[in-house]
Scaffold this active site. Sequence first.
Site, PDB file in Angstrom:
ATOM      1  N   ALA A  35       0.768  -1.251   0.000  1.00 41.14           N
ATOM      2  CA  ALA A  35       0.000   0.000   0.000  1.00 41.14           C
ATOM      3  C   ALA A  35       0.795   1.295   0.000  1.00 41.14           C
ATOM      4  O   ALA A  35       0.231   2.339  -0.332  1.00 41.14           O
ATOM      5  CB  ALA A  35      -0.960   0.006   1.189  1.00 41.14           C
ATOM      6  N   ALA A  36       2.080   1.283   0.387  1.00 41.45           N
ATOM      7  CA  ALA A  36       2.789   2.575   0.496  1.00 41.45           C
ATOM      8  C   ALA A  36       3.207   3.085  -0.886  1.00 41.45           C
ATOM      9  O   ALA A  36       3.508   2.270  -1.760  1.00 41.45           O
ATOM     10  CB  ALA A  36       4.036   2.411   1.366  1.00 41.45           C
ATOM     11  N   PRO A  37       3.210   4.407  -1.088  1.00 45.81           N
ATOM     12  CA  PRO A  37       2.968   5.459  -0.098  1.00 45.81           C
ATOM     13  C   PRO A  37       1.496   5.772   0.165  1.00 45.81           C
ATOM     14  O   PRO A  37       1.196   6.576   1.036  1.00 45.81           O
ATOM     15  CB  PRO A  37       3.667   6.678  -0.713  1.00 45.81           C
ATOM     16  CG  PRO A  37       3.585   6.446  -2.191  1.00 45.81           C
ATOM     17  CD  PRO A  37       3.689   4.958  -2.377  1.00 45.81           C
ATOM     18  N   GLY A  38       0.582   5.152  -0.578  1.00 46.80           N
ATOM     19  CA  GLY A  38      -0.816   5.323  -0.201  1.00 46.80           C
ATOM     20  C   GLY A  38      -1.732   5.892  -1.275  1.00 46.80           C
ATOM     21  O   GLY A  38      -2.874   6.226  -0.987  1.00 46.80           O
ATOM     22  N   GLY A  39      -1.233   5.984  -2.510  1.00 45.39           N
ATOM     23  CA  GLY A  39      -2.083   6.517  -3.581  1.00 45.39           C
ATOM     24  C   GLY A  39      -3.382   5.748  -3.699  1.00 45.39           C
ATOM     25  O   GLY A  39      -4.479   6.317  -3.717  1.00 45.39           O
ATOM     26  N   GLU A  59       1.858  -2.447   4.360  1.00 46.09           N
ATOM     27  CA  GLU A  59       3.101  -2.180   3.628  1.00 46.09           C
ATOM     28  C   GLU A  59       4.230  -2.883   4.368  1.00 46.09           C
ATOM     29  O   GLU A  59       4.469  -2.607   5.545  1.00 46.09           O
ATOM     30  CB  GLU A  59       3.345  -0.672   3.552  1.00 46.09           C
ATOM     31  CG  GLU A  59       4.756  -0.281   3.164  1.00 46.09           C
ATOM     32  CD  GLU A  59       5.231  -0.866   1.834  1.00 46.09           C
ATOM     33  OE1 GLU A  59       4.459  -0.846   0.858  1.00 46.09           O
ATOM     34  OE2 GLU A  59       6.368  -1.372   1.784  1.00 46.09           O
ATOM     35  N   ARG A 111       8.265   2.811   5.043  1.00 48.51           N
ATOM     36  CA  ARG A 111       7.257   3.198   4.045  1.00 48.51           C
ATOM     37  C   ARG A 111       5.850   3.126   4.650  1.00 48.51           C
ATOM     38  O   ARG A 111       4.966   3.884   4.273  1.00 48.51           O
ATOM     39  CB  ARG A 111       7.373   2.306   2.802  1.00 48.51           C
ATOM     40  CG  ARG A 111       8.614   2.639   1.973  1.00 48.51           C
ATOM     41  CD  ARG A 111       8.809   1.700   0.793  1.00 48.51           C
ATOM     42  NE  ARG A 111       7.753   1.708  -0.197  1.00 48.51           N
ATOM     43  CZ  ARG A 111       7.585   2.628  -1.152  1.00 48.51           C
ATOM     44  NH1 ARG A 111       8.420   3.644  -1.241  1.00 48.51           N
ATOM     45  NH2 ARG A 111       6.591   2.539  -2.021  1.00 48.51           N
ATOM     46  N   ASP A 130      -1.267  -4.303  -5.559  1.00 48.14           N
ATOM     47  CA  ASP A 130      -0.566  -3.379  -6.459  1.00 48.14           C
ATOM     48  C   ASP A 130       0.909  -3.719  -6.271  1.00 48.14           C
ATOM     49  O   ASP A 130       1.594  -3.129  -5.441  1.00 48.14           O
ATOM     50  CB  ASP A 130      -0.891  -1.933  -6.050  1.00 48.14           C
ATOM     51  CG  ASP A 130      -0.276  -0.931  -7.010  1.00 48.14           C
ATOM     52  OD1 ASP A 130      -0.269  -1.201  -8.224  1.00 48.14           O
ATOM     53  OD2 ASP A 130       0.200   0.125  -6.551  1.00 48.14           O
ATOM     54  N   CYS A 158       2.822  -1.245 -12.371  1.00 46.52           N
ATOM     55  CA  CYS A 158       3.112  -0.106 -13.245  1.00 46.52           C
ATOM     56  C   CYS A 158       4.269  -0.479 -14.160  1.00 46.52           C
ATOM     57  O   CYS A 158       5.175   0.299 -14.385  1.00 46.52           O
ATOM     58  CB  CYS A 158       3.399   1.151 -12.430  1.00 46.52           C
ATOM     59  SG  CYS A 158       4.842   1.040 -11.376  1.00 46.52           S
TER      60      CYS A 158
END
Length: 455
Positions: free
Chosen positions: A112-116, A135, A140, A180, A233
Amino acid sequence: MTALPPEFQKRMQRMLGDADASFQDCWSRPAFRGIRRNPLKCGEETLKASFPFSLRPSPFSPLGFYLPENAEGIGRLPLHHAGAFYVQEPSASSAVTVLNPQPGERILDLCAAPGGKSTQIAALLAGKGVLWSNEVVRGRARILLSNLERTGVKNAVVSSCRPERLCPALTGYFDRVLVDAPCSGEGMFRRSEEAVRAWSPEHVKACASRQLAILESACAALKENGVLVYSTCTFSMEENEGVVSAFLESHRDFLLEDCGVAFGRPAFLPKARRIFPMDGGEGHFVARLRRLSANPCMAKTRQGGDVPVPKMAKALYEVIFRGRFSGNVERIRSDLFLAPDDLPQTDGLGVLRAGLMLGSIRTGRAEPAHALFMAAKPEELRNVLSFSHDSAEISAFLHGDELCVPECLKGYCGVAVDGVMVGFGKCSGGRLKNHYPKGLRNLSCDTRLKDESLK
Ligand code: SAM
């Protein structure tokens, strides 16, 4: 700019065929940048009225906007401090759009970090249900916590735990899980030379096997009929379609579903989705799977905190807020929290925070936490000072200075910018003693920005 690795270029050419020409064209253009409005704190009109640059809607989320090329210093804007928006590469918001969290659900964001994506999930939960943001890297996880506090999230658990430990402990608890995954970051090449330098075929391979291992853990946490979204990504087939196919191969009880969105283009598994720079984002892959098999919830029922302390919490709350206090207060050492309903046992899972921090007990009295004010609305408070985004007062407050205030103001007082809470102070004798956390202040040439820039 660091030259792209020839092997990466060869792979892209092979993968894209005719579309490779438009992919290559993108390298001479600047990278896309964006922000996402936070509806927990700020309406679209407020954001647009005070944002100093033009905002163009992005196709990847109804809350997303493209930033123009000349947009600088976004992290120092008072509305950024207030959590009115989150800085996020536009296509990064695609995964949560596909996850489609609903208010009241239990959602796990495993990487999850940084949290977008966590802050986007929290926005869509609208304060109802539970967001569990995990995370694995502890430092982080602290940045993740700070971003969730800034964006006024009340119903999140933040943990730092390995997926293979966390997910079995929460078997069958979640309606939706987002993975993610850490990846080779090819979608960051246009904005990060470091990502280009770190790339190698071996790294891609290592990422793919780590991603599969994370998915293996993640699937245990999902209830029957729950939704699992996998995103990266990066562009590599190995880390995207390859990982999803390998997972489906060994989990016949999971079904690949259509992502149900129009942005980007079909992936090489057509139900999944891909976004390339020629689709308006730096690069994302998203796949949506559904668990068909039964998976009864095995998460242990939660016991209360150390000592029940509703009296002290109630007194603190009622000195600050107009309304009456209600909720599950927990005390952990000297800190008081308001835990969301319906939490499972969190012991041994590396939990940094469960719910909203109310305050801390110091010398027999409870003092409020910054997070409490960040999650509040000005109209809920007994005392609040609201300043315009371009006022000298808000610059001084974010710098950490004391403010001159009317003599009649006494005690704790919220501070808002354009009607969005940004912090608090304590008033006496016509001065507001500044409680804006030192680590968040706008100091001379410091451009603190803990959103996507630290991804
Ligand atoms: N979802 C985040 C967001 O939107 O801000 C970005 C997540 S980033 C792509 C992947 C994260 O996975 C990193 O923060 C990284 O530290 C974490 N990670 C690294 N190794 C991991 C592992 N073995 N298991 C779980 N997470 C891991």
